[in-house]
Design a protein around this motif. Structure first.
Motif, short mmCIF file in Angstrom:
data_model
loop_
_atom_site.label_atom_id
_atom_site.label_comp_id
_atom_site.label_asym_id
_atom_site.label_seq_id
_atom_site.Cartn_x
_atom_site.Cartn_y
_atom_site.Cartn_z
N ALA A 1 33.37 45.10 -22.23
CA ALA A 1 32.93 44.72 -23.50
C ALA A 1 33.50 45.80 -24.60
N VAL B 1 29.69 41.74 -27.72
CA VAL B 1 30.82 41.37 -28.25
C VAL B 1 30.42 40.10 -29.26
N VAL C 1 26.96 40.90 -22.08
CA VAL C 1 28.03 40.79 -22.92
C VAL C 1 27.80 39.95 -24.17
N VAL D 1 35.45 38.14 -21.86
CA VAL D 1 34.98 39.28 -21.19
C VAL D 1 34.28 38.85 -19.97
#
Length: 165
Positions: A75, A34, A30, A42
């Motif tokens: 994500a 992001v 992740v 997330v």
């Protein structure tokens, strides 16, 4: 009984173990997708969905690829939400200079759809290599298959992906 089977049956201790085992892998995955400020949110959303969707999990398909696929989806959702928010808050004169992630999100969706078409062993090897950032040796050890099998699955899967995309 495997961790995935215990999770599918609703064992709450299995969720804790899943988070302890796969949490760092999901966080790394992740974190590449992001912004840093959104990683914790997330990751939390991923494991919340893992728990809520446990009835749809098929233990025969492998827990890691399933969790990583959920992580990728969450994500992308986060990126889309931030893009919507950014477009609403950018002054009109700055809108022309705003970075548009739409093409990247569309490409990610295309890849996800193409991955879904692949046979499960090929998809699993590619997901672990790309999204899990594992070496082929690590994948072979994790799946308990010979290294040559992982190499063949990855090669065939990538060729098929190339044709599909």
């Amino acid at each position: 009984m495997t961790l995935g089977e215990r999770l599918a049956r609703g064992d709450e201790a299995a969720l804790d173990e899943c988070y302890g085992t796969l949490g760092p892998l999901v966080r790394r995955h992740v974190g590449r997708l992001v912004p840093g400020h959104a990683v914790d949110d997330v990751v939390q959303a991923v494991f919340l969905e893992v728990w809520r969707a446990r009835g749809r999990f098929d233990p025969a398909c492998g827990l890691e690829p399933w969790v990583l696929a959920i992580a990728r989806k969450r994500a992308i959702d986060q990126l889309r939400a931030e893009a919507r928010h950014y477009r609403r808050t950018v002054p009109l004169e700055d809108a022309a200079r705003a970075h548009d992630d739409t093409a990247a999100v569309d490409a990610a969706c295309d890849v996800r759809q193409a991955l879904a078409v692949l046979p499960a062993p090929q998809r699993q090897a590619i997901v672990l290599a790309h999204y899990g950032q594992l070496t082929q040796r690590e994948i072979a050890d994790r799946l308990a298959v010979p290294l040559g099998t992982v190499k063949a699955r990855t090669t065939r899967g990538l060729r098929r992906l190339r044709d599909l995309l």
